[in-house]
Design a protein around this motif. Structure first.
Motif, mmCIF file in Angstrom:
data_model
loop_
_atom_site.group_PDB
_atom_site.id
_atom_site.type_symbol
_atom_site.label_atom_id
_atom_site.label_comp_id
_atom_site.label_asym_id
_atom_site.label_seq_id
_atom_site.Cartn_x
_atom_site.Cartn_y
_atom_site.Cartn_z
ATOM 1 N N THR A 191 27.648 9.606 -6.482
ATOM 2 C CA THR A 191 26.193 9.450 -6.596
ATOM 3 C C THR A 191 25.548 9.547 -5.222
ATOM 4 O O THR A 191 26.200 9.379 -4.191
ATOM 5 C CB THR A 191 25.824 8.110 -7.255
ATOM 6 N N HIS A 192 24.252 9.866 -5.227
ATOM 7 C CA HIS A 192 23.501 9.807 -3.975
ATOM 8 C C HIS A 192 22.568 8.600 -4.017
ATOM 9 O O HIS A 192 21.809 8.366 -3.093
ATOM 10 C CB HIS A 192 22.693 11.091 -3.774
ATOM 11 N N ASP A 193 22.645 7.832 -5.124
ATOM 12 C CA ASP A 193 21.726 6.717 -5.331
ATOM 13 C C ASP A 193 22.411 5.427 -4.877
ATOM 14 O O ASP A 193 23.356 4.945 -5.498
ATOM 15 C CB ASP A 193 21.377 6.671 -6.823
ATOM 16 N N GLN A 194 21.927 4.856 -3.769
ATOM 17 C CA GLN A 194 22.613 3.687 -3.202
ATOM 18 C C GLN A 194 22.522 2.465 -4.097
ATOM 19 O O GLN A 194 23.425 1.641 -4.108
ATOM 20 C CB GLN A 194 22.079 3.393 -1.809
ATOM 21 N N VAL A 195 21.438 2.383 -4.877
ATOM 22 C CA VAL A 195 21.320 1.226 -5.765
ATOM 23 C C VAL A 195 22.403 1.289 -6.830
ATOM 24 O O VAL A 195 23.076 0.294 -7.142
ATOM 25 C CB VAL A 195 19.920 1.183 -6.420
ATOM 26 N N GLU A 196 22.602 2.494 -7.388
ATOM 27 C CA GLU A 196 23.671 2.709 -8.353
ATOM 28 C C GLU A 196 25.017 2.319 -7.739
ATOM 29 O O GLU A 196 25.817 1.614 -8.349
ATOM 30 C CB GLU A 196 23.698 4.198 -8.700
ATOM 31 N N ALA A 197 25.231 2.794 -6.509
ATOM 32 C CA ALA A 197 26.505 2.527 -5.832
ATOM 33 C C ALA A 197 26.707 1.034 -5.632
ATOM 34 O O ALA A 197 27.752 0.471 -5.960
ATOM 35 C CB ALA A 197 26.540 3.252 -4.496
ATOM 36 N N MET A 198 25.680 0.359 -5.099
ATOM 37 C CA MET A 198 25.787 -1.072 -4.812
ATOM 38 C C MET A 198 26.055 -1.856 -6.094
ATOM 39 O O MET A 198 26.874 -2.779 -6.110
ATOM 40 C CB MET A 198 24.479 -1.593 -4.181
ATOM 41 N N SER A 199 25.345 -1.489 -7.167
ATOM 42 C CA SER A 199 25.417 -2.323 -8.362
ATOM 43 C C SER A 199 26.686 -2.082 -9.171
ATOM 44 O O SER A 199 27.126 -2.961 -9.900
ATOM 45 C CB SER A 199 24.187 -2.092 -9.231
ATOM 46 N N MET A 200 27.285 -0.908 -9.063
ATOM 47 C CA MET A 200 28.416 -0.613 -9.939
ATOM 48 C C MET A 200 29.773 -0.734 -9.273
ATOM 49 O O MET A 200 30.768 -1.046 -9.924
ATOM 50 C CB MET A 200 28.279 0.807 -10.505
ATOM 51 N N ALA A 226 29.952 0.238 9.259
ATOM 52 C CA ALA A 226 30.927 0.617 10.283
ATOM 53 C C ALA A 226 30.325 1.574 11.298
ATOM 54 O O ALA A 226 30.867 1.755 12.368
ATOM 55 C CB ALA A 226 32.140 1.263 9.608
ATOM 56 N N ALA A 227 29.220 2.221 10.920
ATOM 57 C CA ALA A 227 28.614 3.188 11.828
ATOM 58 C C ALA A 227 27.105 3.178 11.617
ATOM 59 O O ALA A 227 26.605 2.711 10.599
ATOM 60 C CB ALA A 227 29.166 4.576 11.566
ATOM 61 N N LYS A 228 26.424 3.704 12.591
ATOM 62 C CA LYS A 228 24.963 3.717 12.526
ATOM 63 C C LYS A 228 24.490 4.503 11.304
ATOM 64 O O LYS A 228 23.477 4.160 10.690
ATOM 65 C CB LYS A 228 24.407 4.338 13.810
ATOM 66 N N PHE A 229 25.266 5.567 10.937
ATOM 67 C CA PHE A 229 24.861 6.346 9.775
ATOM 68 C C PHE A 229 24.787 5.469 8.523
ATOM 69 O O PHE A 229 23.836 5.532 7.756
ATOM 70 C CB PHE A 229 25.833 7.518 9.529
ATOM 71 N N VAL A 230 25.806 4.639 8.328
ATOM 72 C CA VAL A 230 25.839 3.775 7.143
ATOM 73 C C VAL A 230 24.671 2.799 7.185
ATOM 74 O O VAL A 230 23.985 2.569 6.185
ATOM 75 C CB VAL A 230 27.176 3.017 7.070
ATOM 76 N N ILE A 234 22.089 3.079 4.055
ATOM 77 C CA ILE A 234 22.084 2.055 3.015
ATOM 78 C C ILE A 234 21.040 0.999 3.304
ATOM 79 O O ILE A 234 20.884 0.580 4.444
ATOM 80 C CB ILE A 234 23.480 1.416 2.901
ATOM 81 N N GLY A 235 20.351 0.599 2.263
ATOM 82 C CA GLY A 235 19.289 -0.379 2.403
ATOM 83 C C GLY A 235 17.954 0.323 2.348
ATOM 84 O O GLY A 235 17.802 1.431 2.881
ATOM 85 N N ASN A 236 17.032 -0.289 1.641
ATOM 86 C CA ASN A 236 15.731 0.337 1.508
ATOM 87 C C ASN A 236 14.662 -0.715 1.758
ATOM 88 O O ASN A 236 14.430 -1.541 0.914
ATOM 89 C CB ASN A 236 15.577 0.951 0.119
ATOM 90 N N PRO A 237 13.986 -0.726 2.867
ATOM 91 C CA PRO A 237 14.165 0.169 4.017
ATOM 92 C C PRO A 237 15.477 -0.101 4.753
ATOM 93 O O PRO A 237 16.047 -1.176 4.590
ATOM 94 C CB PRO A 237 12.964 -0.173 4.905
ATOM 95 N N PRO A 238 15.949 0.867 5.540
ATOM 96 C CA PRO A 238 17.245 0.706 6.226
ATOM 97 C C PRO A 238 17.166 -0.293 7.379
ATOM 98 O O PRO A 238 16.129 -0.882 7.627
ATOM 99 C CB PRO A 238 17.542 2.107 6.735
#
Lengths: 347, 282
Positions: A191-200, A226-230, A234-238
């Motif tokens: 998925t590209h949806d972080q909420v989906e990822a976090m919740s499932m 682990a990195a600035k990219f993450v 992740i997080g809205n807003p990041p």
């Protein structure tokens, strides 16, 4: 037992390197989410595991057996596709039973399994319909039921909820999580949806430009990127970032304030904090409020510290006006540090 | 203009054109077919053409040709369309070459195959050259009805398979790739993918291709005229000779209506067999 091991998988399309040397182990019955922006290689990795794409190099093992040379049907997998791929010329019953018919299972076994998974997905009343008579959500249920009917070792899902509207997506998310946990199947979910990822997810693998940047539990990915990219994905807003200069051993100066930080000889670091991990206080970072967005549950304030934009989430009762000066105290145990050269986290 | 009326206004010219140049002549032909010598309504013309000794033969020949040629064309077109659809490069080039026969008139096609099969033709030269025959053989005679039949069938297959191919290639292009990926994952072999996915999803295109081909097969005329002449009577050839040799336009009109009836019958059968249930299309 269906532990999945991905060993040194790389894939290039011509000159384009889609995956660089991916190594990942997914435990039996684990729900692993591959999360990343489009083009990061997450779907390619899933398709390599499925056997729809051939890796340029590397190995895939499922349940202690090397499977990357096998055809998709011999890998013990089932898949749910983004566009459902529910066959339009077959009834819902025949769609769910498609794989079972291909395995030449006896009729009564096909009926038993189709009825069981149709019940699980709440589509038992649709079994005689064709897909043209179904809504997007119902088609999605058929696609999931078809995968479950195979009773596979591993279920692969490629953005299965992305074509549904927001409300339905939230409903299906919870339902899918429950059904998969009950089926005791190892699952890989793209998925590209972080909420989906976090919740499932049991674990999230965050992917970026063909690499897995971090593979950890959702809360770890969120709290300890682990990195600035993450941190910024992740997080809205990041997460917010501010430059930090050394101010003595394990002391760093950020926007005129001194913080306890890592003990390193780096000349510059980045100070990072999540918007919700700050409170207005007597002492702290001095910021000027620029934009105030009341979001109901809380108040999102975009402010400026030096040249940098900085977002804070405040209690919805807080009264903040644009132009107003705020003093914000970061919660000390939530402050993270990144090395601007390697972009990796520094402890 | 009113958006509800506009579509009808736009299709009006075509509708008028078809009424004028299709429905009107069709009504005239029907009148002629059902008109007796004394001017009244009768089935005389039909009785005359059906009772003629050549009618059963030409009916049998036409149906036999269609029964042999159309299935062979269907199989070939499906095979060719599947192959073309799998190609990544050079696909258009191959399609152009395969559809060249479409650009040739049926009479010209008949003459090309006559040049192969006639006594001084390519086939004889070749057989003679490799020493199979001592002297040229006349293949296309009443003594070899099966060779005449074969030559006509070959010419038809060569000439008109491409029209089905073009329709089927377009139809295969409409089937989403995901269906095949799903089929792969759920264990369907390539053959099963063809019979369980490609074929059923191709039904609308198969309908069009088969209806077109079957109608054209019942109208076969020029290829037969070139290769078989009078050795191989077909329905359309009979119609032609009633109109132009016997100057009996009433009988020609009756023949034309019989061919139309057969075409409509087969069209309905094809549409029925290959129908797609409601909600089951792509």
């Amino acid at each position: 037992m269906a532990e999945i091991q991905i060993k040194n998988i790389a894939k290039s399309f011509g000159a384009f390197q889609a995956l660089n040397d991916i190594n990942l182990t997914i435990a039996d019955q684990e729900f692993m989410v591959l999360l990343g922006a489009s083009g990061c290689g997450k779907s390619t990795l899933l398709r390599i595991i499925a056997g729809l794409e051939v890796a340029s190099s590397g190995e895939v093992w499922i349940g202690g057996k090397r499977i990357d040379h096998l055809s998709p049907k011999d890998r013990g997998i089932a898949m749910v596709f983004q566009n459902y791929a529910v066959f339009p010329h077959l009834t819902v019953f025949e769609n769910i039973g498609f794989g079972l018919r291909m395995k030449k299972l006896p009729n009564d076994e096909v009926t038993r399994r189709v009825e069981r998974v149709a019940g699980l997905m709440h589509i038992e009343m649709l079994l005689k319909r064709y897909s043209g008579e179904l809504s997007g959500g119902q088609r999605q249920r058929v696609a999931v039921a078809r995968a479950l009917a195979m009773e596979p070792d591993v279920i692969l899902m490629d953005e299965p909820l992305s074509n549904l509207d927001a409300l339905l997506r939230m409903e299906m998310r919870a339902e899918l999580k429950g059904v998969l946990a009950e089926s005791k199947t190892t699952a890989i979910y793209v998925t590209h949806d972080q909420v989906e990822a976090m919740s499932m997810a049991d674990r999230i693998s965050v992917m970026h430009q063909g690499d897995i940047v971090q593979a950890a539990s959702p809360i770890e990915v969120y709290r300890d990127p682990a990195a600035k990219f993450v941190a910024s994905f992740i997080g809205n807003p990041p997460m917010n970032f501010l430059p930090a200069k050394p101010a003595g051993p394990s002391k760093w100066q950020v926007a005129g304030q001194t913080f306890d930080g890592p003990n390193t000889d780096k000349a510059v670091l980045q100070f990072a904090i999540r918007p919700e991990d700050m409170q207005p206080a007597e002492q702290g970072l001095v910021a000027t409020a620029k934009i105030v967005e009341p979001l109901g549950a809380h108040l999102l304030v975009t402010c400026q510290i030096g040249d940098a934009l900085f977002r804070v989430i405040l209690d919805s009762d807080a009264v903040v006006k644009p132009g107003q000066s705020l003093t914000l105290a970061p919660q000390p145990d939530r402050v993270r540090w990144f090395d601007p050269d390697t972009t990796l986290a520094v402890a | 203009m009113n958006a509800r009326i506009l579509p009808y206004v736009l299709i009006l010219p075509v509708t008028l054109f078809l009424c004028l140049f299709f429905i009107y002549p069709f009504v005239l032909v029907s009148q002629q077919a059902f008109q007796a010598a004394d001017g009244g309504w009768s089935m005389e013309n039909f009785q005359e053409v059906v009772e003629y000794w050549k009618f059963p033969i030409s009916m049998k020949n036409t149906l036999l040709l269609a029964a042999i040629v159309v299935p062979v064309q269907l199989a070939l077109a499906l095979l060719m369309a599947t192959m073309v659809s799998k190609m990544k490069k050079g696909r258009d080039m191959v399609l152009y070459i395969w559809t060249i026969p479409l650009g040739i008139s049926d009479l010209a096609a008949g003459i090309i195959w006559l040049a192969i099969f006639e006594q001084s033709g390519f086939l004889n030269s070749m057989l003679h050259g490799i020493g199979v025959v001592d002297k040229p053989v006349n293949f296309l005679t009443y003594q070899n009805p099966w060779i005449v039949f074969l030559a006509i069938a070959l010419a038809e297959i060569w000439r008109a398979t491409a029209i089905m191919l073009v329709i089927l290639v377009a139809g295969i292009g409409l089937i989403p790739k995901e269906y095949y990926e799903a089929a792969d994952v759920f264990g369907a072999s390539k053959w099963k993918q063809f019979t369980r996915i490609t074929f059923p999803l191709l039904r609308p295109s198969l309908q069009t291709a088969l209806v077109l081909r079957v109608i054209l097969a019942f109208e076969i005329f020029a290829v037969v005229a070139a290769l078989g002449g009078t050795l191989f009577p077909v329905l359309m050839g009979q119609t032609y000779s009633y109109q132009f040799d016997l100057l009996n336009s009433g009988a020609a009109a009756a023949m034309a209506l019989i061919i139309l009836g057969i075409s409509i019958g087969f069209t309905l059968i094809i549409l029925r067999i290959l129908r797609v249930p409601k909600g089951a299309s792509i």
